[in-house]
Design an enzyme around this catalytic site. Sequence first.
Site, PDB file in Angstrom:
ATOM      1  N   LYS A  59      -1.025  -7.014  -9.219  1.00  0.00           N
ATOM      2  CA  LYS A  59      -1.997  -7.086  -8.124  1.00  0.00           C
ATOM      3  C   LYS A  59      -1.585  -6.029  -7.099  1.00  0.00           C
ATOM      4  O   LYS A  59      -0.723  -6.259  -6.258  1.00  0.00           O
ATOM      5  CB  LYS A  59      -1.980  -8.498  -7.502  1.00  0.00           C
TER       6      LYS A  59
ATOM      7  N   SER B  77       5.312  -6.990   3.307  1.00  0.00           N
ATOM      8  CA  SER B  77       5.848  -7.302   4.633  1.00  0.00           C
ATOM      9  C   SER B  77       6.597  -8.637   4.613  1.00  0.00           C
ATOM     10  O   SER B  77       6.380  -9.474   3.723  1.00  0.00           O
ATOM     11  CB  SER B  77       4.689  -7.366   5.631  1.00  0.00           C
TER      12      SER B  77
ATOM     13  N   PHE C  95       0.812  -1.228   0.000  1.00  0.00           N
ATOM     14  CA  PHE C  95       0.000   0.000   0.000  1.00  0.00           C
ATOM     15  C   PHE C  95       0.838   1.267   0.000  1.00  0.00           C
ATOM     16  O   PHE C  95       0.356   2.327  -0.375  1.00  0.00           O
ATOM     17  CB  PHE C  95      -0.940   0.028   1.226  1.00  0.00           C
TER      18      PHE C  95
ATOM     19  N   CYS D 256       9.608   1.646   3.430  1.00  0.00           N
ATOM     20  CA  CYS D 256      10.505   0.546   3.787  1.00  0.00           C
ATOM     21  C   CYS D 256      11.926   1.060   3.976  1.00  0.00           C
ATOM     22  O   CYS D 256      12.761   0.371   4.534  1.00  0.00           O
ATOM     23  CB  CYS D 256      10.481  -0.530   2.715  1.00  0.00           C
TER      24      CYS D 256
HETATM   25  P1  NAD Z   1       1.522  -6.633   2.989  1.00  0.00           P
HETATM   26  O1  NAD Z   1       2.567  -7.673   3.056  1.00  0.00           O
HETATM   27  O2  NAD Z   1       0.408  -6.688   3.950  1.00  0.00           O
HETATM   28  O3  NAD Z   1       0.831  -6.638   1.534  1.00  0.00           O
HETATM   29  C1  NAD Z   1       1.611  -6.653   0.353  1.00  0.00           C
HETATM   30  C2  NAD Z   1       0.792  -7.297  -0.760  1.00  0.00           C
HETATM   31  O4  NAD Z   1       0.504  -8.657  -0.407  1.00  0.00           O
HETATM   32  C3  NAD Z   1      -0.549  -6.613  -0.991  1.00  0.00           C
HETATM   33  O5  NAD Z   1      -0.809  -6.585  -2.376  1.00  0.00           O
HETATM   34  C4  NAD Z   1      -1.537  -7.497  -0.240  1.00  0.00           C
HETATM   35  O6  NAD Z   1      -2.830  -7.489  -0.801  1.00  0.00           O
HETATM   36  C5  NAD Z   1      -0.911  -8.879  -0.351  1.00  0.00           C
HETATM   37  N1  NAD Z   1      -1.165  -9.719   0.836  1.00  0.00           N
HETATM   38  C6  NAD Z   1      -1.398  -9.299   2.108  1.00  0.00           C
HETATM   39  N2  NAD Z   1      -1.545 -10.364   2.935  1.00  0.00           N
HETATM   40  C7  NAD Z   1      -1.376 -11.473   2.175  1.00  0.00           C
HETATM   41  C8  NAD Z   1      -1.398 -12.866   2.455  1.00  0.00           C
HETATM   42  N3  NAD Z   1      -1.619 -13.329   3.684  1.00  0.00           N
HETATM   43  N4  NAD Z   1      -1.182 -13.727   1.441  1.00  0.00           N
HETATM   44  C9  NAD Z   1      -0.955 -13.283   0.193  1.00  0.00           C
HETATM   45  N5  NAD Z   1      -0.926 -11.964  -0.127  1.00  0.00           N
HETATM   46  C10 NAD Z   1      -1.127 -11.063   0.839  1.00  0.00           C
HETATM   47  O7  NAD Z   1       2.279  -5.212   3.041  1.00  0.00           O
HETATM   48  P2  NAD Z   1       1.622  -3.782   3.169  1.00  0.00           P
HETATM   49  O8  NAD Z   1       1.079  -3.611   4.539  1.00  0.00           O
HETATM   50  O9  NAD Z   1       0.742  -3.507   2.012  1.00  0.00           O
HETATM   51  O10 NAD Z   1       2.928  -2.867   2.981  1.00  0.00           O
HETATM   52  C11 NAD Z   1       3.810  -2.551   4.024  1.00  0.00           C
HETATM   53  C12 NAD Z   1       4.960  -3.530   4.099  1.00  0.00           C
HETATM   54  O11 NAD Z   1       5.674  -3.552   2.858  1.00  0.00           O
HETATM   55  C13 NAD Z   1       5.996  -3.139   5.135  1.00  0.00           C
HETATM   56  O12 NAD Z   1       6.415  -4.302   5.791  1.00  0.00           O
HETATM   57  C14 NAD Z   1       7.133  -2.541   4.325  1.00  0.00           C
HETATM   58  O13 NAD Z   1       8.394  -2.588   4.921  1.00  0.00           O
HETATM   59  C15 NAD Z   1       7.065  -3.402   3.120  1.00  0.00           C
HETATM   60  N6  NAD Z   1       7.716  -2.762   1.994  1.00  0.00           N
HETATM   61  C16 NAD Z   1       8.923  -3.245   1.609  1.00  0.00           C
HETATM   62  C17 NAD Z   1       9.598  -2.646   0.574  1.00  0.00           C
HETATM   63  C18 NAD Z   1      10.925  -3.151   0.131  1.00  0.00           C
HETATM   64  O14 NAD Z   1      11.375  -2.720  -0.918  1.00  0.00           O
HETATM   65  N7  NAD Z   1      11.584  -4.028   0.859  1.00  0.00           N
HETATM   66  C19 NAD Z   1       9.027  -1.547  -0.087  1.00  0.00           C
HETATM   67  C20 NAD Z   1       7.779  -1.084   0.333  1.00  0.00           C
HETATM   68  C21 NAD Z   1       7.135  -1.708   1.379  1.00  0.00           C
END
Ligand code: NAD
Length: 499
Positions: A176, A229, A152, A284
């Site tokens: 997605k 995450s 997000f 991140c």
């Molecule tokens: P998230 O992991 O909850 O969601 C990421 C994606 O996975 C979304 O599209 C979501 O719909 C999907 N998703 C969520 N739960 C899932 C599940 N159980 N099974 C399969 N798919 C699932 O992350 P978020 O809250 O949207 O974003 C914040 C996180 O992203 C933070 O941990 C941040 O550090 C990380 N992030 C990392 C980077 C990087 O480059 N390392 C960059 C940006 C954000």
Amino acid sequence: MKTVTHWIAGKPYGDVSDASGTWGPVTDPATGEVTTRVAMAGADEVDAAVAAAKEAYATWRTSPLAQRIAILFRYRALLDAHRDDIAALITAEQGKVHADALAEVARGLEIVELACGLGTALKGDTSTEVSSHVDVASVRQPLGVVVGISPFNFPAMIGMWMFPMAIACGNTFVHKPSSKAPSASILLAELAAEAGVPDGVLNIVQGDAVAVDALLDHPDVAAVSFVGSTPVARHVYGRACTGGKHVQALGGAKNHMLVLPDADLDAAAEAAVSAAYGSAGQRCMAVSVVVAVGSVGDPLVSRIAERAAKVRIGPGNDPASEMGPLVTKAHRDEVAQYVAGAAAQGADVVRRGFTVEGLENGHWMGISLLDKVSTDSDAYRNEIFGPVLCVLRAETYEEAMRIINGSRFGNAGSIFTRDGGAARRFQLDVETGMVGVNVPMPVPVGYHSFGGWKDSAFGDHRMYGSEAVHFYTRGKVITSRWPAPAETASGPDLGFPVS
Ligand code: NAD
């Protein structure tokens, strides 16, 4: 209420008038109001998107590179002209301030520009006359249908890290995005269509874990790029690898900023405040931990506190705001819990930011600063992903490095010092994939590459830069002999070929 649906084969997909369909809510983080309903894909929508991408791949993979590049140049111009529109959608659903949303679009554009120059990066190698009349060529070819799953916090940029490079390499793409901030992805797809990206080359499925798992298990998906995450990154990596796909899965972070006693303290404090509280800590690459060495602790903390108090918190579409709200109420409550529990786990709570006065309905959270945080506290061990900065104290550089390298995360690390020798040592010692020297958020430019170590990234390939070309293609080595064997044959030879 606005509706956001899927984008498949060059147009919106699904019956938007179907009230009985599966829809999710999107809130304006500044007001807490549900402004939008977003379609949530199941297996049928995922099948339709992958089928459209598979059909388009048959012709896109062999389309002339010059044609693909020309389309990307047009795309770059359209994105440039729509920066404000994309940024406004980001602010409305993610909450970050407009200037920050514009910066997100600019960093995404960098990768479109990189893709415009892909001819050089895709070029293969040839060795001639390796044996009599024999030449060998190494080429790289596209993979097929590639999936991108994004978080997000960068509703436009992270998709733009992925699909421009993937499609420039000749793949087709299914994106997605996060269901919390889905609108920017549709505008990006509409502009791609306007630029001439053929139907089915770039598709969007909206949704959550159901859509993700259907994509990970789909037999026609060749590769998966994920950013989100750590627990979900680990899940995506394991499940998609089991299915034999190419996978890169970037996870969460806890980025440390090491401040040595000789550092310019004003500059370090400015950097800590910008990098910890910008985008309300929902980056991140945010600095979430400062490790202060020796005597620097007290003066640094007081400088950070003084500057943090001046950050103007308010709606992202107000030009006076420097920090917006958190994405959802649930996330705000989770972040607030870490601050509420910090004192009981031994931290000095220098500044505690809860609901912002006058803005109680949105997902607001003020700025928090926790000092003398211990490494076994919840606030230190977990990724908080909010406007909370933890300060840890260390007596020496060595003790500081033991703390930093003891973290399970390894996204980015930075050092603030005037000592070149110490900076050089840090670059070699620190166990992170990205390093800053007097730079708090070392986000690499597009022609380098982005990625962490340890629990911050799974898989061998980083995002963008030349690594993207490797990730979105596979190698082939062609050994050829001219004149053909029939013209030179002197009888069969069952031996293993040697030159
Ligand atoms: P998230 O992991 O909850 O969601 C990421 C994606 O996975 C979304 O599209 C979501 O719909 C999907 N998703 C969520 N739960 C899932 C599940 N159980 N099974 C399969 N798919 C699932 O992350 P978020 O809250 O949207 O974003 C914040 C996180 O992203 C933070 O941990 C941040 O550090 C990380 N992030 C990392 C980077 C990087 O480059 N390392 C960059 C940006 C954000």
